[in-house]
Design a protein around this motif. Structure first.
Motif, PDB file in Angstrom:
ATOM      1  N   GLN A 262       0.856  -1.184   0.000  1.00 19.06           N
ATOM      2  CA  GLN A 262       0.000   0.000   0.000  1.00 19.06           C
ATOM      3  C   GLN A 262       0.902   1.247   0.000  1.00 19.06           C
ATOM      4  OE1 GLN A 262      -3.378  -0.368  -0.192  1.00 19.06           O
ATOM      5  NE2 GLN A 262      -2.983  -2.578  -0.183  1.00 19.06           N
ATOM      6  N   THR A 263       0.653   2.188  -0.903  1.00 19.71           N
ATOM      7  CA  THR A 263       1.515   3.363  -0.999  1.00 19.71           C
ATOM      8  C   THR A 263       0.735   4.651  -0.739  1.00 19.71           C
ATOM      9  OG1 THR A 263       1.158   3.612  -3.379  1.00 19.71           O
ATOM     10  CG2 THR A 263       2.993   2.211  -2.689  1.00 19.71           C
ATOM     11  N   GLY A 264       1.454   5.659  -0.247  1.00 16.76           N
ATOM     12  CA  GLY A 264       0.834   6.958  -0.004  1.00 16.76           C
ATOM     13  C   GLY A 264       1.895   8.032   0.160  1.00 16.76           C
ATOM     14  N   GLU A 265       1.601   9.232  -0.321  1.00 19.78           N
ATOM     15  CA  GLU A 265       2.519  10.363  -0.181  1.00 19.78           C
ATOM     16  C   GLU A 265       2.342  10.996   1.188  1.00 19.78           C
ATOM     17  OE1 GLU A 265       2.432  14.514  -2.254  1.00 19.78           O
ATOM     18  OE2 GLU A 265       3.420  13.127  -3.653  1.00 19.78           O
ATOM     19  N   LEU A 266       3.463  11.269   1.866  1.00 24.75           N
ATOM     20  CA  LEU A 266       3.431  11.771   3.240  1.00 24.75           C
ATOM     21  C   LEU A 266       3.567  13.285   3.300  1.00 24.75           C
ATOM     22  CD1 LEU A 266       5.798   9.153   4.939  1.00 24.75           C
ATOM     23  CD2 LEU A 266       3.292   9.098   4.819  1.00 24.75           C
ATOM     24  N   GLN A 267       3.025  13.861   4.375  1.00 25.93           N
ATOM     25  CA  GLN A 267       3.215  15.278   4.666  1.00 25.93           C
ATOM     26  C   GLN A 267       4.461  15.510   5.514  1.00 25.93           C
ATOM     27  OE1 GLN A 267       0.872  17.523   3.356  1.00 25.93           O
ATOM     28  NE2 GLN A 267       0.157  15.641   2.386  1.00 25.93           N
ATOM     29  N   VAL A 268       4.962  14.461   6.177  1.00 26.93           N
ATOM     30  CA  VAL A 268       6.166  14.554   7.006  1.00 26.93           C
ATOM     31  C   VAL A 268       7.313  13.848   6.286  1.00 26.93           C
ATOM     32  CG1 VAL A 268       4.890  14.712   9.168  1.00 26.93           C
ATOM     33  CG2 VAL A 268       5.507  12.462   8.281  1.00 26.93           C
ATOM     34  N   PHE A 269       8.533  14.009   6.806  1.00 22.91           N
ATOM     35  CA  PHE A 269       9.681  13.421   6.125  1.00 22.91           C
ATOM     36  C   PHE A 269      10.800  13.144   7.114  1.00 22.91           C
ATOM     37  CE2 PHE A 269      10.161  18.022   5.956  1.00 22.91           C
ATOM     38  CZ  PHE A 269      11.474  18.211   6.370  1.00 22.91           C
ATOM     39  N   GLY A 270      11.833  12.467   6.630  1.00 17.14           N
ATOM     40  CA  GLY A 270      13.007  12.159   7.443  1.00 17.14           C
ATOM     41  C   GLY A 270      12.971  10.747   7.985  1.00 17.14           C
ATOM     42  N   ASN A 271      14.165  10.123   8.094  1.00 19.63           N
ATOM     43  CA  ASN A 271      14.227   8.754   8.596  1.00 19.63           C
ATOM     44  C   ASN A 271      13.663   8.616   9.999  1.00 19.63           C
ATOM     45  OD1 ASN A 271      15.304   7.688   6.274  1.00 19.63           O
ATOM     46  ND2 ASN A 271      17.415   7.610   7.004  1.00 19.63           N
ATOM     47  N   HIS A 272      13.851   9.649  10.830  1.00 20.14           N
ATOM     48  CA  HIS A 272      13.321   9.540  12.192  1.00 20.14           C
ATOM     49  C   HIS A 272      11.793   9.503  12.178  1.00 20.14           C
ATOM     50  CE1 HIS A 272      13.078  13.781  11.413  1.00 20.14           C
ATOM     51  NE2 HIS A 272      12.640  14.104  12.614  1.00 20.14           N
ATOM     52  N   ASN A 273      11.164  10.270  11.278  1.00 15.09           N
ATOM     53  CA  ASN A 273       9.705  10.219  11.169  1.00 15.09           C
ATOM     54  C   ASN A 273       9.237   8.914  10.554  1.00 15.09           C
ATOM     55  OD1 ASN A 273       8.453  12.491  12.326  1.00 15.09           O
ATOM     56  ND2 ASN A 273       9.119  13.801  10.654  1.00 15.09           N
ATOM     57  N   LEU A 274      10.009   8.385   9.623  1.00 14.65           N
ATOM     58  CA  LEU A 274       9.646   7.090   9.030  1.00 14.65           C
ATOM     59  C   LEU A 274       9.752   5.970  10.056  1.00 14.65           C
ATOM     60  CD1 LEU A 274      11.402   7.611   5.600  1.00 14.65           C
ATOM     61  CD2 LEU A 274       8.953   7.221   5.906  1.00 14.65           C
ATOM     62  N   LEU A 275      10.749   6.049  10.914  1.00 12.54           N
ATOM     63  CA  LEU A 275      10.847   5.079  12.009  1.00 12.54           C
ATOM     64  C   LEU A 275       9.648   5.196  12.949  1.00 12.54           C
ATOM     65  CD1 LEU A 275      14.648   5.420  12.857  1.00 12.54           C
ATOM     66  CD2 LEU A 275      13.514   3.286  12.206  1.00 12.54           C
ATOM     67  N   ASN A 276       9.325   6.424  13.332  1.00  8.45           N
ATOM     68  CA  ASN A 276       8.164   6.646  14.198  1.00  8.45           C
ATOM     69  C   ASN A 276       6.891   6.097  13.564  1.00  8.45           C
ATOM     70  OD1 ASN A 276       9.863   8.067  15.939  1.00  8.45           O
ATOM     71  ND2 ASN A 276       9.336  10.055  15.068  1.00  8.45           N
ATOM     72  N   LEU A 277       6.751   6.347  12.275  1.00  7.74           N
ATOM     73  CA  LEU A 277       5.571   5.898  11.532  1.00  7.74           C
ATOM     74  C   LEU A 277       5.479   4.372  11.501  1.00  7.74           C
ATOM     75  CD1 LEU A 277       4.480   7.372   8.117  1.00  7.74           C
ATOM     76  CD2 LEU A 277       4.671   4.923   8.414  1.00  7.74           C
ATOM     77  N   HIS A 278       6.630   3.719  11.309  1.00  8.46           N
ATOM     78  CA  HIS A 278       6.627   2.248  11.247  1.00  8.46           C
ATOM     79  C   HIS A 278       6.195   1.654  12.591  1.00  8.46           C
ATOM     80  CE1 HIS A 278       8.830  -1.315   9.111  1.00  8.46           C
ATOM     81  NE2 HIS A 278       7.525  -1.384   9.025  1.00  8.46           N
ATOM     82  N   ALA A 279       6.672   2.280  13.681  1.00  6.71           N
ATOM     83  CA  ALA A 279       6.250   1.831  15.010  1.00  6.71           C
ATOM     84  C   ALA A 279       4.750   2.030  15.193  1.00  6.71           C
ATOM     85  CB  ALA A 279       7.016   2.598  16.087  1.00  6.71           C
ATOM     86  N   ALA A 280       4.250   3.187  14.745  1.00  5.82           N
ATOM     87  CA  ALA A 280       2.812   3.484  14.847  1.00  5.82           C
ATOM     88  C   ALA A 280       1.995   2.459  14.068  1.00  5.82           C
ATOM     89  CB  ALA A 280       2.532   4.887  14.337  1.00  5.82           C
ATOM     90  N   TRP A 281       2.500   2.040  12.916  1.00  2.79           N
ATOM     91  CA  TRP A 281       1.790   1.031  12.110  1.00  2.79           C
ATOM     92  C   TRP A 281       1.631  -0.272  12.888  1.00  2.79           C
ATOM     93  CZ3 TRP A 281      -1.284  -1.615   9.414  1.00  2.79           C
ATOM     94  CH2 TRP A 281      -0.980  -2.881   8.923  1.00  2.79           C
ATOM     95  N   TYR A 282       2.702  -0.724  13.545  1.00  2.18           N
ATOM     96  CA  TYR A 282       2.606  -2.000  14.272  1.00  2.18           C
ATOM     97  C   TYR A 282       1.615  -1.909  15.438  1.00  2.18           C
ATOM     98  CZ  TYR A 282       6.370  -4.114  11.565  1.00  2.18           C
ATOM     99  OH  TYR A 282       7.127  -4.637  10.534  1.00  2.18           O
TER     100      TYR A 282
END
Length: 453
Positions: A262-282
């Motif tokens: 599943q793909t989507g364009e984000l309003q936030v950016f940066g590896n630290h935000n992507l890490l946070n997002l991955h944790a939120a997904w789980y």
């Protein structure tokens, strides 16, 4: 329930008072000073104390609970009266646990990224129409307050490692007993409370032991210190879910995420935000959300206040502000902006404002943190040192600690503004990092000024 708050004016204390009032509880409180926005928020709901100060006569045998704020001291007369009467006295997190005994408890811990990760979970759950309570350390778009306590079946909490109260020195996140726990990473902070890294590390070991049997620990496997800690403290009665930076692409200053195709364009950016997002997904997956729903929801997440928050922009210049102050946070924030806009000049300003960041002995922890900035300045005011009753911090110690060639170290807000005006802003990003206010310098107006054309 009849509840009294000692130090009701605190940023989260007054939010809990409002939440319990809305739940139908009888709420009273006292404080010796209350600032905005707490003052207006309490006044609007009829909870603002009639006078400032401490009133032991407010402490009566009919109280079901006394909630003690961090601002209160050991000799507080209301606290002494509550002890004499044998009343139940709770720190903020202890009381949150009492209100959530029958809920599924989600707790986000770690040295950095807690607020953003918690906010991402809240945003996704709200978009999915789920009923939940929450405790978060920042203003978030779409939420009227930062604490909500109702009869919802879920509570999502930001778990702080700072002491719970003046009489309960253990970290706040030790009292929340999660069913779903996140650890975002470990980087030494709060050295006024945790004088050694080993002592600081121990608090996270204890947190892992507090997870409810049958629960799950979701942890950042890209952090070697955290990964080693988790592996050394394995429990057979809980599950483990490591996470890392999820698949994504960056084009024209925009990040596109992929989770389970599943793909989507984000309003936030940066590896630290992507890490946070991955944790939120789980977390959201544990709570029954599918990948398509999560990606759709998180695509509209614009961030928590002061977390890579866009202040102003035009075709030439983009201005962000961030709460970053600890070394790991500063480095992650600078790396994120540089990765997202590699062709732009990065002008970065960091204000040292916390006990740790103003401590000469801590300065080497910042080594390399600002290396990727093209133009860099560190600001700290003598006023902040005086308020914290800390000794002078020599500029040469700051230079040596950061190890950044060309770094400007500034103590006067007028010198800071002069330095800012001298920087190049054509095809540039200005990144303002602070947990303070630059000693009153009008940074926000400056951001608007340089992007007005």
């Amino acid at each position: 329930m009849n509840v009294h708050f000692i130090a009701i004016g605190g940023s989260v204390m007054h939010q809990l008072a409002l939440a319990l009032h809305k739940k139908g509880y009888q709420v009273t409180g006292s404080d010796d000073e209350i600032f905005e926005p707490a003052q207006s928020n309490l006044q609007k709901e009829g909870l603002l104390p009639a006078g400032m100060g401490w009133y032991p006569e407010k402490i009566t045998p009919g109280l079901d609970a006394v909630i003690l704020g961090m601002h209160a001291k050991q000799d507080n007369p209301e606290l002494q009266k509550a002890r004499e009467l044998g009343l139940k006295i709770y720190s903020f997190p202890e009381y949150i646990y009492q209100e959530s005994r029958n809920k599924t408890r989600v707790v986000v811990g770690g040295s950095h990224g807690k607020t953003t990760t918690t906010s991402m979970i809240m945003h996704a759950l709200r978009k999915a129409g789920k009923d939940f309570d929450y405790l978060v350390g920042a203003r978030l778009e779409g939420f009227d307050q930062s604490v909500q306590v109702t009869h919802a079946p879920i509570i999502v909490c930001e778990g702080d490692e700072y002491p719970a109260s003046v009489i309960e020195k253990r970290p706040k996140f030790h009292f929340l007993f999660p069913h779903i726990a996140i650890l975002t990473g470990i980087a030494w902070d709060h050295i006024n409370v945790f004088p050694t890294f080993e002592f600081y590390l121990e608090q996270f070991t204890i947190f892992i032991q507090k997870i409810e049997s049958g629960g799950i620990l979701i942890y950042n496997e890209t952090d070697p210190v955290l990964k080693e800690l988790v592996l050394a403290n394995k429990r057979p009665d809980i599950r483990y879910q490591p996470y890392n930076v999820p698949p994504h692409s960056i084009a024209n200053g925009k990040t596109t995420l992929t989770i389970e195709a599943q793909t989507g364009e984000l309003q936030v950016f940066g590896n630290h935000n992507l890490l946070n997002l991955h944790a939120a997904w789980y977390v959201c997956r544990e709570l029954g959300m599918d990948a398509a729903s999560f990606v759709k929801a998180i695509s509209s997440f614009t961030g928590a206040a002061k977390r890579l928050e866009l202040l102003a922009r035009n075709d030439n210049t983009i201005v962000y502000r961030d709460f970053a102050h600890a070394p790991s946070k500063v480095k992650a924030t600078i790396d994120a902006v540089k990765q997202q806009f590699p062709e732009r000049t990065l002008v970065a300003v960091l204000e040292l404002h916390t006990f740790s960041s103003l401590n000469e002995q801590f300065m080497n922890e910042y080594n390399g943190a600002m290396d990727r900035a093209d133009k860099a300045a560190v600001f700290y005011s003598r006023h902040a040192l005086e308020l914290k009753r800390m000794p002078e911090l020599p500029a040469e110690k700051v230079y040596a600690g950061f190890g950044k060639e060309g770094l400007q170290v500034l103590n006067d807000k007028n010198d800071l503004m002069q330095w800012l005006r001298q920087q190049p802003y054509k095809n540039a990003c200005l990144l303002l990092m602070s947990s303070g206010n630059y000693d009153g310098a009008d940074i926000l107006n400056f951001a608007q000024e340089i992007t007005r054309n």
